[in-house]
Design a protein around this motif. Structure first.
Motif, short mmCIF file in Angstrom:
data_model
loop_
_atom_site.label_atom_id
_atom_site.label_comp_id
_atom_site.label_asym_id
_atom_site.label_seq_id
_atom_site.Cartn_x
_atom_site.Cartn_y
_atom_site.Cartn_z
N GLU A 73 -88.46 44.07 51.92
CA GLU A 73 -88.60 45.03 52.75
C GLU A 73 -88.93 44.88 54.18
O GLU A 73 -88.20 45.50 55.10
CB GLU A 73 -89.43 46.15 52.15
N ALA B 195 -85.65 43.28 55.60
CA ALA B 195 -84.39 44.36 55.56
C ALA B 195 -84.51 45.56 56.33
O ALA B 195 -83.55 46.07 56.77
CB ALA B 195 -84.11 44.50 54.12
N ALA B 196 -85.71 46.31 56.13
CA ALA B 196 -85.98 47.44 56.94
C ALA B 196 -85.43 47.69 58.03
O ALA B 196 -84.74 48.38 58.68
CB ALA B 196 -87.16 47.99 56.69
N PRO B 197 -85.80 46.55 59.42
CA PRO B 197 -85.37 46.86 60.61
C PRO B 197 -83.84 46.61 60.74
O PRO B 197 -83.63 46.75 61.80
CB PRO B 197 -86.36 45.73 61.05
N GLY C 298 -81.53 47.56 58.59
CA GLY C 298 -80.73 48.56 57.93
C GLY C 298 -80.03 48.02 56.64
O GLY C 298 -79.24 48.66 56.28
N ARG D 70 -80.60 46.95 52.42
CA ARG D 70 -81.28 47.41 51.19
C ARG D 70 -82.07 46.25 51.06
O ARG D 70 -81.79 44.72 50.90
CB ARG D 70 -80.35 47.53 50.16
N ALA D 71 -83.40 46.41 50.44
CA ALA D 71 -84.27 45.55 49.89
C ALA D 71 -84.36 45.67 48.35
O ALA D 71 -84.55 46.73 47.94
CB ALA D 71 -85.63 45.57 50.46
#
Length: 365
Positions: A65, A68-70, A72, A74-75
């Protein structure tokens, strides 16, 4: 230690679905969100033309996460979710070294194109199985020997190919890491399998066509001698003799006080060529006290463009349904030298490396 390392729903292999063809970006899933995985993810998400990071997998809670989050993407915790996702065209493997070989074979079985950080296995047999699996599946398989994509190293090889130094007689490759933060965390024989493997590939690449016939290695724990009894080797020098008479040396240290230092040299019958510098492209200032320059402190700083270049080559190979510039065969040859080093240190004798592998790699379907 330096370097850690189409829509396939129809099962037709890499490049078979809409995601890998035409103008659509190659949809990439990354497995392993450690230091090098996080760096690779940033490049895939922001710099690599023709690719799009869509998923990151890591079994450690929160690790995927955070990466991946920054970007865009999926984690997920389970790599199988990436391998089984028809919305993923290719996978980049940056998990722990011991997991590389199994993930290469699993990705091939899932019909995904494969980029794997070096080494692609713990021994040449594992690399050979991964190569056979990707060949059988008709998917691209590239291994992360990033120095080939550094502009200076690429120019050096072109000049050698043009005969500008004559017949190579002496070759040298150097890797010095900027510090050894945790000696206890270094895996056994890492100096050969994880670090000097880059130098072995570089020497083979700079001297194409020649076969290594003898390897002699010496190594010690000079940086952290208190960990030697636990198996640490942090300093090594390797001599490689080739069948055309050329002699190469490769050396590594896990603690260069002045920064991250990667260089190569080829001395030939008509001249000498050198490439690489611990100052990278930084300016050098001269004054009454001498010369001054800031030095590079990490592989991801020195080789950001090279890492980007290797992913762009991988992306292009998948989209064009061709064999990548760096293959499982290259990984096998470099790892064979690393294994010969291990045997040489154990025995104190020169060792003949088992570099022979089946010729060629299948062109991805």
């Amino acid at each position: 230690m330096s370097g850690d390392g189409g829509d396939t729903g129809s099962g037709a292999g890499s490049g078979s679905g809409s995601g890998a063809g035409g103008g659509a970006p190659l949809r990439v899933g990354l497995i392993g969100a450690g230091r090098i995985g996080a760096s690779h993810a940033r490049l895939l998400g922001t710099r690599v033309r023709g690719a799009r990071l869509v998923a990151v997998a890591d079994p450690r809670p929160g690790a995927a996460e955070a990466v991946a989050a920054p970007l865009g993407a999926r984690a997920v915790l389970d790599p199988d979710e990436v391998l089984g996702d028809p919305g993923v065209d290719a996978v980049v493997i940056t998990a722990s070294t011991e997991a590389h070989a199994g993930l290469v074979e699993a990705a091939a079985a899932a019909g995904k194109a494969v980029f794997c950080e070096k080494p692609a296995g713990m021994d040449p047999a594992e690399v050979q199985r991964g190569t056979a699996a990707t060949d059988a599946a008709g998917v691209a398989f590239q291994v992360g020997f990033n120095r080939r994509f550094d502009r200076g190293f690429a120019q050096a090889r072109a000049q050698l190919a043009a005969g500008l130094v004559g017949t190579p007689q002496l070759l040298r490759s150097v890797t010095r890491d900027p510090g050894l933060a945790d000696p206890a965390a270094v895996p056994p024989w890492a100096i050969f399998r994880l670090t000097l493997i880059h130098d072995f590939d570089t020497l083979l690449w700079l001297h194409p066509g020649a076969q290594p016939v003898s390897v002699y290695a010496v190594a010690d724990a000079l940086v952290a001698p208190g960990f030697k009894d636990a198996g640490l080797l942090d300093t090594a020098v390797v001599t490689i003799r080739f069948d055309d008479g050329a002699i190469a040396t490769a050396e590594a240290s896990f603690s260069a006080a002045y920064g991250y230092d990667v260089r190569a040299e080829v001395f030939g019958s008509a001249g000498m060529l050198t490439v690489g510098s611990p100052v990278g492209t930084a300016p050098v200032r001269y004054d009454a006290a001498g010369s001054h320059a800031a030095t590079v402190r990490s592989d991801v700083e020195l080789f950001a463009d090279a890492y980007t270049g290797e992913f762009e080559e991988f992306t292009a190979a998948v989209r064009e349904r061709r064999t990548p510039a760096v293959t499982g065969r290259d990984a096998h040859r470099a790892l064979a030298i690393a294994m010969a080093c291990i045997e040489s240190v154990r025995t104190g004798q020169p060792v003949v490396p088992a570099t022979g592998v089946p010729s060629g790699a299948a062109v991805p379907r």
